[in-house]
Design a protein around this motif. Sequence first.
Motif, PDB file in Angstrom:
ATOM      1  N   LEU A  56       0.864  -1.251  -0.012  1.00 38.39           N
ATOM      2  CA  LEU A  56       0.182   0.070  -0.059  1.00 38.39           C
ATOM      3  C   LEU A  56       0.871   1.158   0.146  1.00 38.39           C
ATOM      4  O   LEU A  56       1.656   1.315   0.729  1.00 38.39           O
ATOM      5  N   GLU A  57       0.882   2.134  -0.964  1.00 38.35           N
ATOM      6  CA  GLU A  57       1.638   3.254  -1.179  1.00 38.35           C
ATOM      7  C   GLU A  57       0.799   4.646  -0.873  1.00 38.35           C
ATOM      8  O   GLU A  57      -0.159   4.717  -1.643  1.00 38.35           O
ATOM      9  N   ALA A  58       1.349   5.463  -0.282  1.00 38.19           N
ATOM     10  CA  ALA A  58       0.732   6.858  -0.170  1.00 38.19           C
ATOM     11  C   ALA A  58       1.661   8.025  -0.273  1.00 38.19           C
ATOM     12  O   ALA A  58       2.677   7.981   0.347  1.00 38.19           O
ATOM     13  N   ASP A  59       1.239   8.917  -1.117  1.00 39.48           N
ATOM     14  CA  ASP A  59       2.216  10.258  -1.284  1.00 39.48           C
ATOM     15  C   ASP A  59       1.898  11.073  -0.412  1.00 39.48           C
ATOM     16  O   ASP A  59       0.749  11.579  -0.311  1.00 39.48           O
ATOM     17  N   LEU A  60       2.893  11.415   0.521  1.00 39.70           N
ATOM     18  CA  LEU A  60       2.521  12.558   1.554  1.00 39.70           C
ATOM     19  C   LEU A  60       3.241  13.780   1.283  1.00 39.70           C
ATOM     20  O   LEU A  60       4.376  13.761   1.072  1.00 39.70           O
ATOM     21  N   TYR A  61       2.338  14.891   0.952  1.00 42.43           N
ATOM     22  CA  TYR A  61       2.752  16.132   0.691  1.00 42.43           C
ATOM     23  C   TYR A  61       2.922  17.112   1.566  1.00 42.43           C
ATOM     24  O   TYR A  61       1.810  17.309   2.295  1.00 42.43           O
ATOM     25  N   ASP A  62       3.865  17.864   1.827  1.00 41.99           N
ATOM     26  CA  ASP A  62       3.871  18.659   3.141  1.00 41.99           C
ATOM     27  C   ASP A  62       4.136  20.384   2.378  1.00 41.99           C
ATOM     28  O   ASP A  62       4.323  21.229   3.421  1.00 41.99           O
ATOM     29  N   GLY A  63       3.929  20.505   1.181  1.00 40.67           N
ATOM     30  CA  GLY A  63       4.007  21.826   0.571  1.00 40.67           C
ATOM     31  C   GLY A  63       5.383  22.045   0.090  1.00 40.67           C
ATOM     32  O   GLY A  63       5.521  23.133  -0.933  1.00 40.67           O
ATOM     33  N   SER A  64       6.406  21.338   0.676  1.00 43.95           N
ATOM     34  CA  SER A  64       7.809  21.491  -0.030  1.00 43.95           C
ATOM     35  C   SER A  64       8.346  20.264  -1.081  1.00 43.95           C
ATOM     36  O   SER A  64       9.044  20.424  -1.852  1.00 43.95           O
ATOM     37  N   ASP A  65       7.615  19.104  -0.744  1.00 45.71           N
ATOM     38  CA  ASP A  65       7.931  17.913  -1.561  1.00 45.71           C
ATOM     39  C   ASP A  65       7.034  16.738  -1.096  1.00 45.71           C
ATOM     40  O   ASP A  65       6.237  17.127  -0.302  1.00 45.71           O
ATOM     41  N   VAL A  66       7.277  15.690  -1.994  1.00 48.26           N
ATOM     42  CA  VAL A  66       6.378  14.556  -1.723  1.00 48.26           C
ATOM     43  C   VAL A  66       7.115  13.313  -1.329  1.00 48.26           C
ATOM     44  O   VAL A  66       8.251  13.160  -1.807  1.00 48.26           O
ATOM     45  N   VAL A  67       6.890  12.579  -0.207  1.00 51.64           N
ATOM     46  CA  VAL A  67       7.630  11.585   0.267  1.00 51.64           C
ATOM     47  C   VAL A  67       6.511  10.448   0.238  1.00 51.64           C
ATOM     48  O   VAL A  67       5.434  10.481   0.722  1.00 51.64           O
ATOM     49  N   THR A  68       6.967   9.267  -0.529  1.00 50.21           N
ATOM     50  CA  THR A  68       6.113   7.904  -0.232  1.00 50.21           C
ATOM     51  C   THR A  68       6.279   7.061   0.746  1.00 50.21           C
ATOM     52  O   THR A  68       7.044   6.848   1.012  1.00 50.21           O
ATOM     53  N   LEU A  69       5.003   6.845   1.243  1.00 54.68           N
ATOM     54  CA  LEU A  69       4.836   6.069   2.567  1.00 54.68           C
ATOM     55  C   LEU A  69       4.436   4.479   1.985  1.00 54.68           C
ATOM     56  O   LEU A  69       3.628   4.428   0.989  1.00 54.68           O
ATOM     57  N   VAL A  70       5.445   3.533   2.206  1.00 54.42           N
ATOM     58  CA  VAL A  70       5.115   2.334   1.607  1.00 54.42           C
ATOM     59  C   VAL A  70       4.910   1.259   2.800  1.00 54.42           C
ATOM     60  O   VAL A  70       5.864   1.002   3.701  1.00 54.42           O
ATOM     61  N   TRP A  71       3.646   0.529   2.958  1.00 54.89           N
ATOM     62  CA  TRP A  71       3.546  -0.357   3.902  1.00 54.89           C
ATOM     63  C   TRP A  71       3.354  -1.791   3.101  1.00 54.89           C
ATOM     64  O   TRP A  71       2.697  -1.982   2.238  1.00 54.89           O
ATOM     65  N   LEU A  72       4.506  -2.533   3.422  1.00 55.39           N
ATOM     66  CA  LEU A  72       4.763  -3.869   2.948  1.00 55.39           C
ATOM     67  C   LEU A  72       3.662  -4.714   3.487  1.00 55.39           C
ATOM     68  O   LEU A  72       3.449  -5.085   4.575  1.00 55.39           O
ATOM     69  N   GLY A  73       3.249  -5.494   2.374  1.00 54.75           N
ATOM     70  CA  GLY A  73       2.284  -6.767   2.675  1.00 54.75           C
ATOM     71  C   GLY A  73       1.003  -5.964   3.098  1.00 54.75           C
ATOM     72  O   GLY A  73       0.118  -6.914   3.812  1.00 54.75           O
ATOM     73  N   ARG A  74       0.449  -4.990   2.933  1.00 56.21           N
ATOM     74  CA  ARG A  74      -0.629  -4.562   3.151  1.00 56.21           C
ATOM     75  C   ARG A  74      -1.625  -4.216   2.020  1.00 56.21           C
ATOM     76  O   ARG A  74      -0.966  -3.710   1.156  1.00 56.21           O
ATOM     77  N   ARG A  75      -2.976  -4.481   2.347  1.00 55.66           N
ATOM     78  CA  ARG A  75      -3.826  -4.185   1.067  1.00 55.66           C
ATOM     79  C   ARG A  75      -4.604  -2.933   1.411  1.00 55.66           C
ATOM     80  O   ARG A  75      -5.082  -2.236   0.716  1.00 55.66           O
ATOM     81  N   HIS A  76      -4.953  -2.576   2.799  1.00 54.92           N
ATOM     82  CA  HIS A  76      -5.629  -1.445   2.989  1.00 54.92           C
ATOM     83  C   HIS A  76      -5.402  -1.256   4.550  1.00 54.92           C
ATOM     84  O   HIS A  76      -5.263  -2.120   5.228  1.00 54.92           O
ATOM     85  N   ILE A  77      -5.222   0.036   4.935  1.00 57.30           N
ATOM     86  CA  ILE A  77      -5.180   0.630   6.451  1.00 57.30           C
ATOM     87  C   ILE A  77      -6.158   1.389   6.538  1.00 57.30           C
ATOM     88  O   ILE A  77      -6.687   2.566   5.723  1.00 57.30           O
ATOM     89  N   ALA A  78      -7.167   1.153   7.593  1.00 61.27           N
ATOM     90  CA  ALA A  78      -8.273   2.234   8.000  1.00 61.27           C
ATOM     91  C   ALA A  78      -7.671   3.542   7.962  1.00 61.27           C
ATOM     92  O   ALA A  78      -6.644   3.920   8.757  1.00 61.27           O
TER      93      ALA A  78
END
Length: 126
Positions: free
Chosen positions: A70-92
Amino acid sequence: MAIDQSRTSLRRFLARLTADEETLEAESLQRESAKSGCMPAGLCMRGQLVTLTGRLKTVVYTPRTNLPTLEADLYDGSDVVTLVWLGRRHIAGIEPGRQLTARGRVAVRDDRKVIYNPHYELEATR
């Protein structure tokens, strides 16, 4: 001195009036990040242990035969960092538009900053 401050204030006011929505959002996210004491994503480098705060722009489930992610792009206004959870399909709660704070070690994959299996805290929805 007061005239210089007035001109500076007027310039900032006019810049905000003519700025597009994306620019205003980036400035707002950068202010929130600075207030929280987190490191700006634009300054973090490979190998650093960082705490970042921002808004999730995209969330994608990537099915792979050996290890789904499961990959999510976190944006803080200066750049993007991709958060990657291995072995996960969904996180509430991990969904586009959600504000969160993440902590982990920065890696680089395909010239993009990533944090694998970050510790995270969801912010209250606004």
